[in-house]
Design an enzyme around this catalytic site. Structure first.
Site, PDB file in Angstrom:
ATOM      1  N   ASN A   1     -22.836 -22.035 -12.322  1.00 38.97           N
ATOM      2  CA  ASN A   1     -23.417 -21.240 -11.954  1.00 38.97           C
ATOM      3  C   ASN A   1     -22.884 -21.933 -10.352  1.00 38.97           C
ATOM      4  OD1 ASN A   1     -25.221 -21.670 -13.656  1.00 38.97           O
ATOM      5  ND2 ASN A   1     -26.631 -22.435 -12.530  1.00 38.97           N
TER       6      ASN A   1
ATOM      7  N   GLU B   1     -25.005 -18.428 -13.517  1.00 37.84           N
ATOM      8  CA  GLU B   1     -25.339 -17.849 -12.660  1.00 37.84           C
ATOM      9  C   GLU B   1     -24.568 -17.364 -11.440  1.00 37.84           C
ATOM     10  OE1 GLU B   1     -29.247 -20.232 -10.865  1.00 37.84           O
ATOM     11  OE2 GLU B   1     -29.747 -20.765 -12.924  1.00 37.84           O
TER      12      GLU B   1
HETATM   13  C1  GBH Z   1     -29.482 -21.648  -8.393  1.00 36.52           C
HETATM   14  O1  GBH Z   1     -29.110 -23.101  -7.810  1.00 36.52           O
HETATM   15  C2  GBH Z   1     -30.298 -22.162  -9.593  1.00 36.52           C
HETATM   16  O2  GBH Z   1     -30.534 -22.633 -10.227  1.00 36.52           O
HETATM   17  C3  GBH Z   1     -31.858 -21.324  -9.630  1.00 36.52           C
HETATM   18  O3  GBH Z   1     -33.027 -21.644 -10.137  1.00 36.52           O
HETATM   19  C4  GBH Z   1     -31.980 -21.194  -8.485  1.00 36.52           C
HETATM   20  O4  GBH Z   1     -33.172 -19.679  -8.193  1.00 36.52           O
HETATM   21  C5  GBH Z   1     -30.926 -20.098  -7.837  1.00 36.52           C
HETATM   22  O5  GBH Z   1     -29.097 -20.900  -8.129  1.00 36.52           O
HETATM   23  C6  GBH Z   1     -30.783 -19.186  -6.403  1.00 36.52           C
HETATM   24  O6  GBH Z   1     -30.850 -20.270  -5.747  1.00 36.52           O
HETATM   25  O7  GBH Z   1     -33.698 -26.240  -1.043  1.00 36.52           O
HETATM   26  O8  GBH Z   1     -32.999 -25.436   1.191  1.00 36.52           O
HETATM   27  O9  GBH Z   1     -32.448 -27.606   0.419  1.00 36.52           O
HETATM   28  C7  GBH Z   1     -28.610 -22.463  -6.264  1.00 36.52           C
HETATM   29  C8  GBH Z   1     -28.297 -23.896  -5.614  1.00 36.52           C
HETATM   30  C9  GBH Z   1     -28.632 -26.100  -5.012  1.00 36.52           C
HETATM   31  C10 GBH Z   1     -29.254 -23.897  -4.099  1.00 36.52           C
HETATM   32  C11 GBH Z   1     -29.463 -27.026  -4.588  1.00 36.52           C
HETATM   33  C12 GBH Z   1     -30.368 -24.363  -2.818  1.00 36.52           C
HETATM   34  C13 GBH Z   1     -30.619 -26.500  -2.524  1.00 36.52           C
HETATM   35  C14 GBH Z   1     -31.181 -25.886  -0.022  1.00 36.52           C
HETATM   36  N1  GBH Z   1     -28.923 -24.240  -5.363  1.00 36.52           N
HETATM   37  N2  GBH Z   1     -30.443 -26.071  -2.476  1.00 36.52           N
HETATM   38  S1  GBH Z   1     -32.745 -26.231  -0.333  1.00 36.52           S
END
Ligand code: GBH
Length: 496
Positions: free
Chosen positions: A314, A389
Site C-alpha cells: 500500500n 493500494e
Molecule cells: C490506507 O492507510 C488504509 O489501508 C485505508 O483503509 C485508507 O482508507 C487509505 O489508506 C487512505 O488513507 O489518523 O491522522 O493520525 C494509509 C496509511 C497510515 C494514513 C495511518 C493515515 C494515520 C494518520 N495511513 N495514518 S492520523
C-alpha cells in the site's frame, strides 16, 4: 523485430490485475444487520471525540445492500479484480467463542459470486483493522498470544467457505499501521499509548507495539500454515500480507542519513516482512531495542520464514529521513529508539518532498513508487508483488461546486504519475502483478470520517448516489489501452 517493439509498448504484464480496493468497515455499513457482532471500530467510533467529523461507519456507503450496483460500476471501468475485506465480526460475532453467522457467510457469497460472474477476480483481505470487540474484552486482542488461535480459526473458516472462488488472500491490511496507531499514538482502537506519544489513559508506547506485532506475525504464519496444509493444493490460490510502504528518501547523501533512512524502513515495514520472509527481525532492531522486546520463543521462531507467496504494497507517499544517532534531533522527533533513531518527515530544513494534499500525511512524490518497489524487490529476492493500494485524498470543502468535485484533475495527475513510476520499476524487472486504486468510491476515511474523499466515484452521503469522476474515466482508458497493447502482443486484436 515487430514482436519485440510491440512488447516494448506494453507497460504492464499481460495478465496484470487492474482493480480498486475497499474495506469492510469503510464500505459496508449494516453494522448490526443479520447477526453481525460489534467490532472494535463500531465501539471506537461510537465514543464521542474519536472521529473528527463526529461520524461513524454504521451506514458508510451501504455496500452491504448496494454491492450489485457497485459491481456494475466496476464493470463500467473495466477492472478485472476487486480488493475487498471480510468483517471478522460479521462472520464470527464472538470470535471462536460463538457460532459462525450464516447470514454473514451468505452476504460474502453473494458479493463474491457477483464478482466472479462478471469476470472480476476477488482479492480478499481477511482483516482490515476491524476485529470482534469480544476479543478485546476477553483478552486484550493483539496483546495476548491467545489471538493467534482466534485468527487461525477465523482464517480457516474463510478458506473453507470462500476459497473455491477466492484465489488471492491477504491475511492483514497494514499491520504496521494497526499497531502504531493502536498502541503507540493511540489514534485507532484500542487507543493505547503513553508518554509523549499521545493522550491515552492506558498503554505503553515503547513496548506494546512490539508485543502486538509479534502476535500479528505469528497469527499470519498460523493462517498461512492452515492454507498451505489444508487448502492450497486443492484451491490453487496464493496468500500474502499488505504492508503500508512509505519511501524514505535520505535527506542528504551522507552515509549517516542513508543509514537513518534504512533504519526508518526497518522499524516501519521490514519489522513485519523480515520475520515473515527471512525468519528474523531486522538486525538494526535487535541492536537498538535489545533482545527482550523482540523475543520469539524458540518454539515460535521455528514457525517463521517463507511465510507468503506475494507482498501487498500500500503506497501513497514518501518522507525524508535523517539520522538521529550521530546528529542531534529535536526531542520527540526521531530521537526515540522505538523508531530507530531516525527523523522522518515530508518537510525538512525548508525543503518539501512533494506537493502537499488535503491530508497532512500525504505528499505527492511519484518517484517513490519505483523506489519502494525496487527496494522490496532487492530485499526479498523479487518475490511477487501487488500494489494493493494507491490513491489520492481530497477535501470536498476545497471545491466550490459539485461539478468541480467530479473534475478531479489532481487525483488523475497523482494516479498517472504513480502508475508511470510503477511501470518503470516493472520495466527494470520488478515482478509486480497487479495494481489497485484506493478507492472505487468515497467512503469512511477512519479518523477523518466522511470529510476526506478517495473515490474514483463521488458519493453523495445523503442519498448515497454514486457518480463517476474524471479519474474513473481516466482509469477506464488506462485499462483499455493496456488491453489493446497486451492483445497486440499476442498477435490478435482485442474482443469488443
Ligand atoms: C490506507 O492507510 C488504509 O489501508 C485505508 O483503509 C485508507 O482508507 C487509505 O489508506 C487512505 O488513507 O489518523 O491522522 O493520525 C494509509 C496509511 C497510515 C494514513 C495511518 C493515515 C494515520 C494518520 N495511513 N495514518 S492520523
Amino acid at each position: 523485430c515487430a514482436f519485440v517493439s510491440l512488447e516494448d509498448n506494453s507497460k504492464f504484464p499481460r495478465n496484470f490485475l487492474f482493480g480498486t480496493a475497499s474495506s469492510s468497515y469503510q464500505f459496508e455499513g449494516a453494522f448490526l444487520s443479520d447477526g453481525k457482532g460489534l467490532s472494535n471500530w463500531d465501539v471506537f467510533t461510537h465514543k464521542t471525540g474519536t472521529i473528527l467529523d463526529g461520524t461513524n461507519g454504521d451506514v458508510a456507503v451501504d455496500h452491504y445492500h448496494r454491492y450489485q450496483e457497485d459491481v456494475d460500476l466496476m464493470k463500467d471501468i473495466g477492472v478485472n479484480s476487486y480488493r475487498l475485506s471480510l468483517s471478522w465480526a460479521r462472520i464470527l460475532p464472538k470470535g471462536r467463542f460463538g457460532n459462525v453467522n450464516k447470514a454473514g457467510i451468505a452476504y460474502y457469497n453473494r458479493l463474491i459470486n457477483a464478482l466472479v460472474n462478471r469476470g472480476i477476480e476477488p482479492f480478499v483481505t481477511i482483516t482490515h483493522y476491524d476485529i470482534p470487540q469480544e476479543l478485546e474484552n476477553r483478552y486484550k486482542s493483539w496483546l495476548s498470544s491467545e489471538i493467534q488461535e482466534d485468527f487461525k480459526y477465523y482464517a480457516d473458516i474463510c478458506f473453507k467457505y470462500f476459497g473455491d472462488r477466492v484465489k488471492y488472500w491477504v491475511t492483514f491490511n497494514e499491520p504496521n499501521v494497526a499497531v502504531i496507531c493502536g498502541y503507540r499514538t493511540g489514534v485507532y482502537p484500542p487507543s493505547r499509548c503513553s508518554g509523549s506519544f499521545g493522550n491515552c489513559s492506558y498503554g505503553d508506547s515503547e513496548r506494546e507495539p512490539f508485543i502486538a506485532a509479534s502476535n500479528i506475525i505469528l497469527s499470519h504464519m498460523a493462517a498461512v500454515d492452515v492454507y498451505r496444509t489444508k487448502y492450497q493444493k486443492n484451491q490453487g490460490g496464493k496468500i500474502g500480507i499488505a504492508m503500508n510502504a512509505v519511501w524514505f528518501e535520505p535527506f542528504s547523501n551522507s552515509s549517516e542519513d542513508k543509514l537513518g533512512a534504512e533504519r526508518a524502513q526497518s522499524f516501519y515495514m521490514n519489522w513485519f516482512l523480515d520475520p515473515i520472509i527471512l525468519g528474523k527481525y531486522p538486525a538494526e532492531m535487535h541492536q537498538i531495542l535489545g533482545a527482550e522486546l523482540l523475543a520469539f520463543s524458540k518454539y515460535d521462531s521455528e514457525k517463521l520464514k517463507n511465510g507468503l507467496d506475494f507482498i501487498g504494497i500500500n503506497h501513497y507517499t514518501s518522507y525524508y529521513a535523517k539520522d538521529c544517532i550521530f546528529s542531534s534531533c529535536e526531542e520527540g522527533k526521531g530521537s526515540s529508539k522505538t523508531e530507530g533513531f531516525a527523523l522522518t518527515s515530508a518537510q525538512m530544513n525548508g525543503l518539501t518532498i512533494g506537493e502537499p494534499s488535503a491530508l497532512a500525511w500525504l505528499y505527492v512524490h511519484p518517484q517513490g513508487m519505483e523506489k519502494i518497489v525496487t527496494y522490496i524487490k532487492d530485499r526479498y529476492n523479487n518475490i511477487a508483488m501487488f500494489i494493493t493500494e494507491n490513491g489520492f485524498g481530497t477535501s470536498e470543502n476545497s471545491y466550490p461546486t459539485t461539478k468541480d468535485a467530479l473534475n478531479d484533475v489532481k487525483r488523475v495527475e497523482y494516479l498517472n504519475g504513480y502508475l508511470d513510476s510503477l511501470a518503470a520499476a516493472i520495466r527494470k524487472g520488478a515482478d509486480v502483478r497487479g495494481y489497485f486504486v484506493w478507492s472505487l468510491l468515497d467512503n469512511f476515511e477512519w479518523k477523518h470520517g466522511y470529510s476526506i474523499r478517495f473515490g474514483l466515484h463521488h458519493v453523495d452521503f445523503a442519498s448515497l448516489n454514486r457518480t463517476p469522476r474524471m479519474s474513473a474515466f481516466w482509469y477506464k482508458n488506462v485499462i483499455e489501452e493496456h488491453k489493446s497493447q497486451a492483445g497486440n502482443r499476442n498477435g490478435h486484436t482485442q474482443e469488443r
